[in-house]
Design an enzyme around this catalytic site. Structure first.
Site, PDB file in Angstrom:
ATOM      1  N   TYR A   1       0.862  -1.186   0.177  1.00 16.76           N
ATOM      2  CA  TYR A   1      -0.378  -0.165  -0.863  1.00 16.76           C
ATOM      3  C   TYR A   1       1.326   1.448   0.190  1.00 16.76           C
ATOM      4  CZ  TYR A   1      -3.195   3.938   1.899  1.00 16.76           C
ATOM      5  OH  TYR A   1      -3.729   4.504   1.790  1.00 16.76           O
TER       6      TYR A   1
ATOM      7  N   GLU B   1      -4.209   7.473  -3.059  1.00 20.58           N
ATOM      8  CA  GLU B   1      -4.030   5.790  -2.893  1.00 20.58           C
ATOM      9  C   GLU B   1      -3.517   5.364  -4.215  1.00 20.58           C
ATOM     10  OE1 GLU B   1      -5.943   4.845   0.646  1.00 20.58           O
ATOM     11  OE2 GLU B   1      -6.884   3.998  -0.545  1.00 20.58           O
TER      12      GLU B   1
END
Lengths: 379, 289
Positions: free
Chosen positions: A101, A189
């Site tokens: 991530y 993101e």
């Protein structure tokens, strides 16, 4: 304003972030075409602005172009958490060895942009933060000096990334941060950022939230707004400069000021009913804006009573009263209404509405109680 | 005593010749606020409500001794206006402007930390010390002077609570609206600290709302540092997650920023949290009587 996955990834790509080859389709035929062009296995992904698309069956693999067409046929039109799927993204399927991530986010508490990385890619980062916060590495960016390489290395080594991937990871982190700044985002993101079988990094899924206050300097990004993602009432409200959110209850409310509008919703709930909407007419609203707001509220079939809660400051109670009457000239309604007008020009406002046969209240609590009673036919 | 503004304030209005600036300057002057100067580039020599206008903040400070500034300029010019005031040595800046991009505020806040300038707002209604100075857009007549210090993230909800206090004959030492933006110049802790140290303030009212964690941080501060009784109301118990409720900062995202979390934190810190705005005033009345 939220961007769809395909829009987010295209934006990342403009800053150099590697993304899978793919394209958007709105029909099964188009999906088949895209899949045929890409060749091999593809992934068909519903484009709706909610999380949990995969679990809802909105993301599926297809091994051939024909299969991609069939899968797209299943996904298009599907209802995911109340949103209808109008578009699918067809991406070349990635050869996934590992998932991480990487996100840039506005850290309100620190009053800085923060970059976060986690080895637990593909998972909801909030879930990771709640269950295993130690797996998230965060660095905060000082606006005076900007994002530094050592900070990117802190992220990379912090999540245990293989040595040979640290440099490409650092590059992508800089690209994502540049994208965040250049787009006036509040969130950008990549989740997951995939490590492929041949040891390359690839942004397989992405999410961007833009700062509404900065859209004036990004007309290209503002144009990406997806009208399918708003209710008709929300689109109409935005057109009139009203702040409106559709809710599930039966009491429509019109209020000046966001905090007071939320408090009004809460007090309705306190007295046993549910608000049908959040609606802030803003400061200094003129009659035409008030009339538009009331039309929007009354267009909602769930609404069984309306509560006007106006605390006049810049907003004048007489202007609000005029707007209410203006709306009545355009709409025939038998929905009961309760008005609570306090502050600037309250006497004038009350006088204007005297003939309109609406219940009145002096306090917010009294207004809410009366509106709840009215919705139940008890006023 | 009071906090931040009083009869010795020497107020400068940036954007004084604009529609909002002119209207509110008239209101502030009518309230008795010492407004000594205005600034609009290119408008030196004019007067608004009897207040002289200057081209630059520096010139206005040099000529009038202004020590506090209030800003009514549009969002795209507001960060520049804040920095101009800070550079001219203004100690307290109040920014009413709504809609400043978050990424513009980050470096501004960073800079103000180095100059020691205090900023209230942006996207706030300003502050009032009743009978002495009204710096902002809060209607003057709703106030009454007294022992309650009030700090709030909201505008009209602040008026609501002030009005509920005043109609119960409970006065305020100072009322401060810190604004609903994600990056405020001052937060709850900054203002709570001032109220805790203000001799006139006997009780504190804190009005919060969903979004961010400022209320939770404030709760920690209250538990450790505030000895005066604190009463609170948190707006947005019924707000759905993921939707911005008007204010740029009022959004529940990823499980943080809920009213429930803020209420629990404040109650654990010993604050009394009301179910509706009027009840805050009832609680204060019970305690002070």
């Amino acid at each position: 304003m939220k961007l769809q996955e395909y829009q987010s990834k295209r934006l990342f790509a403009q800053f150099g972030v590697p993304i899978p080859d793919g394209d958007v389709a709105t029909t099964p035929a188009e999906a088949r075409e895209v899949a045929a062009r890409l060749g091999g296995t593809v992934v068909v992904k519903s484009q709706v602005l909610v999380g949990g698309r995969g679990k809802a069956g909105g993301v599926k693999l297809a091994k051939s172009a024909d299969e991609a067409g069939r899968v797209a046929d299943q996904i298009l039109g599907m209802d995911i958490k109340g949103l209808t799927v109008h578009k699918v993204l067809i991406d070349q399927a990635a050869d996934i060895a590992d998932e991480i991530y990487l996100g840039a986010v506005m850290d309100r508490a620190a009053r800085r942009v923060a970059l976060m990385a986690s080895a637990a890619g593909g998972m909801d980062i909030e879930e990771v933060a709640a269950t295993t916060p130690e797996k998230i590495i965060t660095v905060r960016i000082d606006p005076a000096v900007g994002f530094q390489d050592y900070q990117a290395r802190q992220l990379a080594f912090g999540i245990g990334l293989a040595k040979e991937l640290v440099r490409p990871f650092t590059t992508i982190a800089h690209q994502l941060f540049d994208c965040f700044l250049s787009s006036d985002a509040t969130l950008a993101e990549i989740n997951p950022l995939v490590v492929t079988g041949d040891n390359k990094l690839l942004a397989v899924d992405g999410k961007v939230v833009l700062d509404d206050s900065a859209l004036f300097r990004h007309p290209d990004l503002a144009a990406l707004r997806d009208a399918d993602e708003e209710t008709e009432a929300e689109t109409e409200a935005r057109r009139h400069g009203l702040s409106y959110v559709d809710l599930d209850g039966e009491i429509g409310c019109m209020v000046n000021g966001a905090g007071l509008a939320m408090a009004t919703m809460d007090v309705i709930k306190l007295y046993g009913a549910e608000p049908a909407n959040f609606l802030d007419i803003g400061g200094g609203a003129q009659a035409d804006k008030v009339a538009a707001a009331l039309r929007i509220i009354l267009a909602d079939p769930k609404v069984k009573a309306v509560l006007f809660n106006i605390f006049g400051g810049i907003t004048r109670c007489d202007e609000v009263a005029k707007g209410i009457l203006e709306a009545f000239e355009q709409i025939d309604t038998d929905v009961p209404m309760v008005t609570r007008l306090v502050g600037t020009n309250q006497e004038e406002g009350r006088a204007i509405l005297a003939g309109a046969q609406m219940a009145t209240a002096n306090s917010l609590a009294e207004g809410a109680q009366k509106a709840v009673a009215a919705a139940r036919g008890n006023l | 005593m009071s906090i931040l503004v009083d009869k010795n304030t020497r107020l400068l209005v940036q954007g004084i010749t604009g529609r909002e600036g002119t209207f509110h300057t008239e209101q502030m002057v009518a309230y008795g606020t010492p407004v000594v100067a205005g600034v609009t580039p290119g408008r030196a020599g004019q007067e608004v409500a009897g207040v002289p206008v200057f081209d630059t903040v520096q010139k206005a400070v040099d000529e009038t001794g202004a020590n506090t500034s209030i800003i009514y300029v549009p969002a795209r010019f507001a960060p520049d206006a804040i920095l101009e005031a800070a550079d001219a040595g203004i100690g307290l800046i109040v920014c009413i402007t709504e809609g400043i991009p978050v990424l513009d505020m980050i470096p501004v806040k960073r800079y103000l930390d180095t100059t020691g300038t205090r900023l209230i707002g942006p996207n706030c209604p300003g502050l009032t010390t009743p009978d002495e100075a009204k710096v902002g857009i809060i209607p003057g007549y709703i106030h009454k002077r007294g022992p309650v210090g009030l700090v709030s993230r909201s505008g009209t909800l602040t008026y609501e609570v002030v009005w509920e206090l005043t109609t119960r004959d409970i006065g305020q030492s100072t009322v401060v609206g810190i604004g609903g933006d994600p990056v405020p110049g001052s937060n709850f802790i900054d203002v709570l600290n001032l109220f805790q140290n203000d001799a006139e303030t006997e009780a504190i009212v804190m009005i919060g709302e969903i979004g961010g964690t400022d209320e939770e941080e404030a709760a920690k501060f209250i538990a450790e540092n505030v000895t005066k009784p604190v009463f609170s109301f948190i707006a947005g118990r019924t707000a759905p997650p993921g939707k911005r409720m008007g204010h740029a900062g009022a959004i529940i995202s990823g499980g943080t920023g809920t009213a429930a979390s803020k209420i629990a934190a404040l109650e654990a810190a010993g604050a009394r949290v009301a179910g509706h705005p009027g009840q805050v005033a009832e609680f204060v009345a019970e305690t002070l009587s």
